[in-house]
Design an enzyme around this catalytic site. Sequence first.
Site, mmCIF file in Angstrom:
data_model
loop_
_atom_site.group_PDB
_atom_site.id
_atom_site.type_symbol
_atom_site.label_atom_id
_atom_site.label_comp_id
_atom_site.label_asym_id
_atom_site.label_seq_id
_atom_site.Cartn_x
_atom_site.Cartn_y
_atom_site.Cartn_z
ATOM 1 N N HIS A 136 43.526 40.627 53.338
ATOM 2 C CA HIS A 136 43.992 39.756 52.978
ATOM 3 C C HIS A 136 45.525 40.441 53.366
ATOM 4 C CE1 HIS A 136 45.243 42.655 49.716
ATOM 5 N NE2 HIS A 136 46.035 42.827 50.664
ATOM 6 N N THR A 195 45.337 44.387 36.682
ATOM 7 C CA THR A 195 46.871 44.612 36.911
ATOM 8 C C THR A 195 47.216 43.647 35.206
ATOM 9 O OG1 THR A 195 46.641 44.876 39.035
ATOM 10 C CG2 THR A 195 48.880 44.558 37.871
#
Lengths: 525, 280
Positions: free
Chosen positions: A300, A326
């Site tokens: 990415h 997260t």
Amino acid sequence: MAHADTHDHHDHKPTGIGRWLFATNHKDIGTMYMVFALVMFFIGGAMALGIRAELFKPGMQFFDPGFYNSLVTSHALVMIFGAVMPAFVGLANWMIPLQIGAPDMALPRMNNYSFWILPFAFTLLLSSFFTAGGGPAGGWTLYPPLSLQAGDSFPLTIFAIHMMGASSIMGAINVIVTILNMRAPGMSLLKLPLFCWTWLITAYLLIAVMPVLAGAVTMLLTDHYFGTSFFNPAGGGDPVMFQHIFWFFGHPEVYILILPAFGIVSEIIPTFSRKPLFGYDAMVYATASIAFLSFIVWAHHMFTVGMPLSGQMFFMMSTMLIAVPTGVKVFNWTTTMWKGSLSFEPPMLFALAFLFLFTIGGFSGLMLAIAPADFQYQDTYFVVAHFHYVLVPGAVFAIMAGVYYWLPKWTGHMYSMSLAKWHFWVSTVSVNVLFFPQHFLGLAGMPRRIPDYSTQFTDWNMVSSVGGFVFGFSQLLFVAVIWQSARGGAKASDKVWEGTDPAGLEWTLPSPAPYHSFETAPEIH
Amino acid sequence: MLNRKVFSALGGLLAAVPALAYESSYNMPMGVTAIAREVHGLHMQIFWVCVAIAVAVFGVMIYSIVAFRKSNGAVPDRTLLHSTKVEVIWTIIPVAILIFMAVPAAKTLVKMEDTRNAELSVKVTGYQWKWQYEYLGKGVSFYSSLATESNYARQLNSGVDVTKVKDYLLDVDNAMVVPVDTKVRVLLTGNDVIHSWWVPDFAVKKDAIPGFINEAWFKVDTIGRYTGQCAELCGRDHGFMPIVVNVVSKEDFAKWLAAQQQATKAATTTAPAAPAAAAL
């Protein structure tokens, strides 16, 4: 030396310079790591102020563009490998034995070696500024073919990176061996304090990826000096392959820089909420999931290199997945505060700022994961804003929170709460003035790593530079607080903080922690 | 499908809000291609999703900070340790949001990668520190470098007030010229190091890599002058190799192309760079 009193008392210490050069005590080595990190933080910060000064207004004011590129490159290398990573290793050295009830780190001589490599590595890196052609100027990502155009700084940079990597691997081995073998009787892995858990996982990441970086930069070295063509298309090589290898290291590296920060915050929020951490097991599993995912998202960083559509799809989806564990962490911290009894001492203030501002960095990270939109964000100031939000009010604030949390345990003295709060408020306001406008600059089209810009970007750059200078100089307050606490002040109690009862073995020791602690292992029930 | 309708309605609503912020110095440009507007829509959509999550999460944090203060006599509830129910909920909701985001993003991505049926192909080569444009099959090729005025002003101690320079750092000697409403394919490569060709208004950013040919495309629907910059650090003058694309009517493009071909023919040297005499 000193064989007569090997049955030493708690506070027997070697004296003079030898105490530091031949240090094997985890506290001394931890202190050296922390001081080294602080010095590097100021050197890297001075470079950042150079960058912000040049960018204060359009037109070239101070530097040659090539020197500007060296500043950008070295700022990143110094901050990542010189400031944030050594600060975490320093905290690990100090706190892991205290938190698991061990007398020291498992491998004290290797510990000494892994520290003492670092000053030499950074001397090498920084001395490259004085070589023909100036310092490394191809960006910290060292993408070939550009990085291969470097002058004499090139081998110095590569060798410095090798040394930093070796140091990190040794530090990681030490953490793993210590945590797996030296826990006090009764401390099962799922009773391990979260700072130790996050460091354990970080250490595995380090061992997995540092050799990959070493391999990548060694290939650069042989391409430059020994006629290989790993990355040279004219010889059948592939410059994009470097980026894949680099980011296979680089993405786990991002988590190396943030997982210990998660651990610190997971220690502090329960203490000042006077309530145990919510969802301990989920926190451990979320940390492990993040570590696993970090190995399958690397490209990415490379959406614009022209990957096949299927590759872009895979890396877009896997990257978005990271938001799930997260998110679990952020929700757990928030729920820990829910129905707590909160007080706002400096460590808690920094942990709260971390919670808010790291989350903002997480949001921009989620935006960057959307590949079609990423084409617009990639290599702009939006990315610069994103990673500075996760690294400065993220990792760096967590380190400061940790220092403010454990400093009285280290020095035995309370520090000036009002000075520390001044440091907090000035830093928190200025860090947002510094980095928030960079989101706007990136979206409006300002590329990163440029020394000069067209005039429509002037206003936000000025705001950002003002924030940068205030933030930079406000860190002198941090030094002042540490200095005062090291020199003296009100005696700290064993528990230091009112909320630390009963969490954490470190609070069962006197303040300052004796030079030799837990010579007899404590019992955990 | 109902989902799709709801989604597009929401997307339209979200896209309408930032419409006020065009040409602003703090948001992504809306752009002048259908794809660019889609990308802008995705950007605003994910932005508002983040804002919504932020309001919820920061709301709870701020509420906790205000309501559960020790100084107000808050007593901690030390039994609140774990709850499978809420933990499952706050894992599933983010997954649902991500799927909601991933589907339109994937669709746009597929369109961006579809370079078939281009009506004009231009090979773009990055050099340290300029661009070369070759109109494939048209016999037209030229270099495009930072305009002289900007280049003079940007020198250290030039003494020039750069705010007085027209299009400072966003002006070139020979601009790329393309026709409006035409699918233009760019083939990107680098001659020395990696560069990246980026025009924000087209939502095109693709690396120009030595030894590789990358493809991208755009179909601009508004005549105008659009600028961009190299977006991959490529050495000392990385900040000084702008991109200017003049989008003109198809007739004007034909005239420009003919003039370029004429100039190329007239040139006695074999140098590929022909001066762009066109008034465009």
